[in-house]
Design a protein around this motif. Structure first.
Motif, mmCIF file in Angstrom:
data_model
loop_
_atom_site.group_PDB
_atom_site.id
_atom_site.type_symbol
_atom_site.label_atom_id
_atom_site.label_comp_id
_atom_site.label_asym_id
_atom_site.label_seq_id
_atom_site.Cartn_x
_atom_site.Cartn_y
_atom_site.Cartn_z
ATOM 1 N N VAL A 1 1.771 -0.139 15.014
ATOM 2 C CA VAL A 1 3.220 0.058 15.009
ATOM 3 C C VAL A 1 3.879 -0.596 13.804
ATOM 4 C CG1 VAL A 1 5.362 -0.445 16.219
ATOM 5 C CG2 VAL A 1 3.414 0.443 17.484
ATOM 6 N N ASN A 2 3.837 -1.911 13.738
ATOM 7 C CA ASN A 2 4.493 -2.606 12.631
ATOM 8 C C ASN A 2 3.870 -2.271 11.286
ATOM 9 O OD1 ASN A 2 6.146 -3.741 14.527
ATOM 10 N ND2 ASN A 2 5.431 -5.829 14.254
ATOM 11 N N ASN A 3 2.525 -2.123 11.281
ATOM 12 C CA ASN A 3 1.850 -1.826 10.023
ATOM 13 C C ASN A 3 2.250 -0.463 9.470
ATOM 14 O OD1 ASN A 3 -0.253 -3.990 9.221
ATOM 15 N ND2 ASN A 3 -0.554 -3.782 11.419
ATOM 16 N N PHE A 4 2.356 0.545 10.348
ATOM 17 C CA PHE A 4 2.711 1.860 9.820
ATOM 18 C C PHE A 4 4.185 1.931 9.440
ATOM 19 C CE2 PHE A 4 3.942 6.256 9.662
ATOM 20 C CZ PHE A 4 2.913 6.800 8.902
ATOM 21 N N VAL A 5 5.044 1.236 10.176
ATOM 22 C CA VAL A 5 6.456 1.213 9.805
ATOM 23 C C VAL A 5 6.618 0.608 8.413
ATOM 24 C CG1 VAL A 5 8.691 0.173 10.348
ATOM 25 C CG2 VAL A 5 7.332 1.213 12.161
ATOM 26 N N LEU A 6 5.888 -0.468 8.125
ATOM 27 C CA LEU A 6 5.931 -1.065 6.788
ATOM 28 C C LEU A 6 5.330 -0.126 5.752
ATOM 29 C CD1 LEU A 6 4.941 -4.759 7.586
ATOM 30 C CD2 LEU A 6 7.112 -3.984 6.622
ATOM 31 N N LEU B 1 0.336 11.663 8.621
ATOM 32 C CA LEU B 1 -0.073 10.292 8.910
ATOM 33 C C LEU B 1 0.792 9.669 10.003
ATOM 34 C CD1 LEU B 1 -0.675 8.971 5.268
ATOM 35 C CD2 LEU B 1 -2.407 9.621 6.954
ATOM 36 N N SER B 2 2.104 9.916 9.948
ATOM 37 C CA SER B 2 3.006 9.372 10.953
ATOM 38 C C SER B 2 2.686 9.933 12.337
ATOM 39 C CB SER B 2 4.458 9.695 10.576
ATOM 40 O OG SER B 2 5.352 9.231 11.567
ATOM 41 N N SER B 3 2.424 11.229 12.405
ATOM 42 C CA SER B 3 2.114 11.854 13.696
ATOM 43 C C SER B 3 0.816 11.309 14.272
ATOM 44 C CB SER B 3 2.020 13.376 13.529
ATOM 45 O OG SER B 3 3.223 13.901 13.031
ATOM 46 N N ALA B 4 -0.199 11.152 13.410
ATOM 47 C CA ALA B 4 -1.482 10.616 13.878
ATOM 48 C C ALA B 4 -1.321 9.194 14.380
ATOM 49 C CB ALA B 4 -2.509 10.681 12.756
ATOM 50 N N ALA B 5 -0.571 8.373 13.646
ATOM 51 C CA ALA B 5 -0.342 6.987 14.075
ATOM 52 C C ALA B 5 0.446 6.946 15.376
ATOM 53 C CB ALA B 5 0.395 6.221 12.979
ATOM 54 N N GLY B 6 1.501 7.740 15.467
ATOM 55 C CA GLY B 6 2.331 7.746 16.668
ATOM 56 C C GLY B 6 1.575 8.211 17.894
ATOM 57 N N LEU B 7 0.748 9.241 17.727
ATOM 58 C CA LEU B 7 -0.034 9.749 18.860
ATOM 59 C C LEU B 7 -1.040 8.703 19.325
ATOM 60 C CD1 LEU B 7 -0.403 12.288 20.598
ATOM 61 C CD2 LEU B 7 -2.187 13.019 18.990
ATOM 62 N N SER B 8 -1.669 8.002 18.379
ATOM 63 C CA SER B 8 -2.621 6.955 18.741
ATOM 64 C C SER B 8 -1.939 5.852 19.539
ATOM 65 C CB SER B 8 -3.258 6.363 17.479
ATOM 66 O OG SER B 8 -3.989 7.340 16.775
ATOM 67 N N CYS C 1 0.830 -1.212 0.000
ATOM 68 C CA CYS C 1 0.000 0.000 0.000
ATOM 69 C C CYS C 1 0.863 1.260 0.000
ATOM 70 C CB CYS C 1 -0.929 -0.005 1.206
ATOM 71 S SG CYS C 1 -2.287 -1.193 1.101
ATOM 72 N N GLY C 2 1.922 1.262 0.824
ATOM 73 C CA GLY C 2 2.819 2.407 0.860
ATOM 74 C C GLY C 2 3.556 2.604 -0.450
ATOM 75 N N ALA C 3 3.955 1.475 -1.082
ATOM 76 C CA ALA C 3 4.683 1.548 -2.345
ATOM 77 C C ALA C 3 3.810 2.096 -3.468
ATOM 78 C CB ALA C 3 5.209 0.169 -2.728
ATOM 79 N N VAL C 4 2.492 1.949 -3.335
ATOM 80 C CA VAL C 4 1.565 2.492 -4.332
ATOM 81 C C VAL C 4 1.145 3.917 -3.963
ATOM 82 C CG1 VAL C 4 -0.728 2.228 -5.372
ATOM 83 C CG2 VAL C 4 0.722 0.216 -5.002
ATOM 84 N N PHE C 5 0.885 4.129 -2.663
ATOM 85 C CA PHE C 5 0.296 5.395 -2.215
ATOM 86 C C PHE C 5 1.230 6.589 -2.410
ATOM 87 C CE2 PHE C 5 -0.432 8.501 1.232
ATOM 88 C CZ PHE C 5 -1.728 8.888 0.911
ATOM 89 N N PHE C 6 2.457 6.516 -1.910
ATOM 90 C CA PHE C 6 3.318 7.698 -1.919
ATOM 91 C C PHE C 6 3.785 8.092 -3.325
ATOM 92 C CE2 PHE C 6 3.673 6.292 2.541
ATOM 93 C CZ PHE C 6 3.228 7.459 3.147
ATOM 94 N N PRO C 7 4.240 7.161 -4.163
ATOM 95 C CA PRO C 7 4.522 7.564 -5.546
ATOM 96 C C PRO C 7 3.275 8.078 -6.259
ATOM 97 C CG PRO C 7 5.592 5.477 -5.065
ATOM 98 C CD PRO C 7 4.677 5.773 -3.919
ATOM 99 N N GLY C 8 2.103 7.489 -5.941
ATOM 100 C CA GLY C 8 0.862 7.963 -6.549
ATOM 101 C C GLY C 8 0.558 9.399 -6.176
#
Length: 268
Positions: free
Chosen positions: A72-77, A49-56, A6-13
């Motif tokens: 944790v692991n899902n957002f790092v990936l 997105l990172s800040s929202a995940a980390g705060l949660s 998902c990350g490999a598609v989302f960020f270049p997209g």
């Protein structure tokens, strides 16, 4: 692995979608404008997105060592492809900006010289991205033994200042650096960077000291040496970058003080 894909598609997209839209909408923009603004907006999206995940994660972990959170692991990936792709996006911005400065009407090809110039200029940012990929990600995914999700969440919140940094660079790109909006955003950069990238470290030690029921000054002696050294290695570049931000803010303040007023007189 779904998060990684998902990350490999989302960020270049996000990057290529924004870049294409900007070139179609703002016809007077150069390739450098479109590339730089797209890269910075992509960074702002990742930082948010990172800040929202980390705060949660940080708010949900009562025990700072043993509590676990699925994010944790899902957002790092999910964020790993961003770290790799952003190196390319930064290089593309550098490449098009260099072409614009050269005044070259025809495209100049990529070469070892352009890559070397990019690495010379942005080596610390590139090193930061590579370290997150090759050090932070493996430690988080494979070597923690499921411990310390709270601390990983805290580290994810360090990206909270990134959207403001990106907005500031975009305003400069659009030649709006002398506006009130840019000055307010600059204050937000300093505040969020200091709180989320520097004060974060004594906060994490304080939380750990409360759980151990020891004084803050003694908590470092209750932690493994490699943890203290790792925190120091992460903190050092943050202090360096914060000092650079303070110098830049001081230059902008002094330039504003020397700017002529409406009667042609300087303010100082």
């Amino acid at each position: 692995m779904a998060a990684l894909v998902c990350g490999a598609v989302f960020f270049p997209g996000v990057y290529f979608g924004l870049r294409r839209r900007f070139r179609q909408t703002f016809t007077l923009w150069t390739d450098a404008d479109a590339a730089c603004v797209s890269e910075r907006l992509m960074s702002a999206v990742h930082g948010s997105l990172s800040s929202a995940a980390g705060l949660s994660v940080a708010l949900s972990c009562k025990d700072v060592m043993t509590d676990n959170h699925w994010l944790v692991n899902n957002f790092v990936l999910f964020g790993a492809p961003y770290m790799a792709f952003d190196i390319y996006a930064m290089y593309a911005s550098h490449f098009h900006a260099a072409r614009l400065r050269d005044g070259s009407g025809s495209p100049r090809g990529h070469s070892l010289q352009t890559v070397r110039a990019f690495l010379t200029r942005d080596w610390l940012l590139v090193l930061h991205h590579v370290a997150l990929l090759l050090v932070f990600m493996p430690i988080t995914l494979f070597f923690r033994r499921g411990l310390g999700d709270f601390f990983v969440g805290c580290f994810l919140t360090t990206e909270f200042s990134t959207p403001f940094i990106s907005i500031g660079k975009i305003l400069i790109q659009l030649r709006l650096e002398d506006t009130t909006l840019h000055r307010i955003n600059g204050l937000m950069v300093l505040l969020t960077f200091f709180v989320c990238r520097i004060l974060l470290f004594p906060f994490m030690y304080w939380k750990y000291s409360r759980q151990l029921e020891v004084s803050l000054s003694a908590v470092a002696f209750h932690m493994p040496l490699h943890c203290n050294l790792g925190n120091l290695l992460i903190l050092a570049p943050q202090i360096y970058w914060f000092l650079l931000l303070l110098k830049k803010a001081n230059r902008l303040y002094l330039r504003g003080r020397r700017a002529p007023d409406k009667d042609g007189l300087k303010t100082d």
